[in-house]
Write an enzyme that holds these catalytic residues in place. Sequence first.
Site, PDB file in Angstrom:
ATOM      1  N   ASN A 321      28.503 -14.143   7.640  1.00 37.72           N
ATOM      2  CA  ASN A 321      29.132 -12.883   7.251  1.00 37.72           C
ATOM      3  C   ASN A 321      28.808 -11.808   8.285  1.00 37.72           C
ATOM      4  O   ASN A 321      28.322 -10.719   7.964  1.00 37.72           O
ATOM      5  CB  ASN A 321      28.647 -12.460   5.868  1.00 37.72           C
ATOM      6  CG  ASN A 321      29.767 -11.914   5.001  1.00 37.72           C
ATOM      7  OD1 ASN A 321      30.844 -11.625   5.489  1.00 37.72           O
ATOM      8  ND2 ASN A 321      29.508 -11.757   3.719  1.00 37.72           N
ATOM      9  N   HIS A 354      25.178  -7.124  -3.276  1.00 40.74           N
ATOM     10  CA  HIS A 354      25.675  -8.355  -3.903  1.00 40.74           C
ATOM     11  C   HIS A 354      25.691  -8.249  -5.427  1.00 40.74           C
ATOM     12  O   HIS A 354      26.581  -8.799  -6.078  1.00 40.74           O
ATOM     13  CB  HIS A 354      24.810  -9.549  -3.484  1.00 40.74           C
ATOM     14  CG  HIS A 354      25.082 -10.027  -2.088  1.00 40.74           C
ATOM     15  ND1 HIS A 354      24.442  -9.525  -0.990  1.00 40.74           N
ATOM     16  CD2 HIS A 354      25.949 -10.966  -1.612  1.00 40.74           C
ATOM     17  CE1 HIS A 354      24.885 -10.134   0.108  1.00 40.74           C
ATOM     18  NE2 HIS A 354      25.802 -11.003  -0.239  1.00 40.74           N
TER      19      HIS A 354
END
Length: 456
Positions: A321, A354
């Site tokens: 990512n 997250h």
Amino acid sequence: MFWADAIYVAILVSCVFAGSLYKKVEDVYVKQWISTILGFILATIVSGSHIIHPIISTVINAIIITKISPKKCHLASIFFSFFYLLIIFRLGDYVGLPTSPSHTNLVLMILTLKLSGLAFEINVASSTPPNDAEGANSEAIQNVGFVDVFHYGFSYMGILTGPYYRYRTYWDHLHRPFSKYADPWPLTLYKLKQTACFVVLYLVINELYPTRYVLTDEFAERAFLYRYLYMYPAFLTFKLRMYIGMALAECACQMAGLGVYPVESKPIIGLGPRDYKIIETLSTTPEKLKDAEFNFDTIYNMNVWKLEKCHSTRIAMKSWNACIQYWMGVYVYKRFPYKSLRTLATFTLSAAWHGWSAGYYICICQIPMFLMSEDIGIKFYQQSEENSLAKKGWQLLLWYEKTTCMAYLGIPFLLLDFGESLHYYKSVYFSGHILAIALYVIFRFLKPHIIKTHRE
């Protein structure tokens, strides 16, 4: 779950092939609205009535970005964006708000980074001299309006799963001529073939090694070696899932002409061109672009083979990512006022981004435990003679430690619940923790002897 993922993949694939039509639109104004309307439709499909959350976040950020001084707008934007994501959106069910779909969460996560990132771009531009090589105060940032924030936030390219890209990158794909001269199809076809293989592997391995099997009584009765090794294929299913989503998202951006720059401008992940003067020069002399070489490194979010082959957890994290890592590095790590707490602050905010589940913090905040021994092991590796048995041995050991770090810490990331994560660690006798500590102790013991021998 399967059908939700299947629909999600189908949407991403449709975005890939929509790009070839989108790129042919010449009028910038029309192109902007096509991208925004398509992005809004996609976000509404996966969110339903919960689309109100991305709308509210974008409206407030648009006000902050256009009305507050560039000296302070970045602080106001990042505070509001994360407050809305972490408190209002994720804890709203505690005060009676309906629980939103997981895909709405993904949309708001990427919006949080994009909108606050735009505020940071404006802040940097306000204090950067006009002759800045990286073009921080380029034409793209000089007249950002209220509607421009909406266009950027709801652009269909990356709205569901990323990658993160700067506002300037978005502006360039509209106003620069590079996409007319670069052919994205060869790279896209390669990634699509790769993705097809990943889909087959995912379906097979996920069927054979489901993550939640680690919580069953049957798993507990298995031999220790089986329980220990199970984490590798279980985490591989998660990686394959990520590889599929990220690759398709990259393909959608490529086919739309987003993130393409001449190689000579030295584009890097997240930032774009290091030499923006070349971009400005080539934009006014398009005849030079016919023989130019282009790449899409700016939106290269997941370097699969580098991640799998590398023998360093740090390199693996930068390859995972990568555009998000760029955002965290530039806007959190480098700007955090207390240097000694930068790493902790970055890991903590990454975990919070997250979600609130304990598994995110168990995973992300324990990474330094493995880095302690790895940092010493890397020195051993670097000081070994080229092509020697010792160098190959250190490389293999470091690769194993990196792979174990990701798999061992990745299981709580998938289980999420603290009790379930603790149950799993108990079932394998905290072997990953013991391995990390043992390697650190051994490496510290060897360090003076190996480095001393090397110096002598």
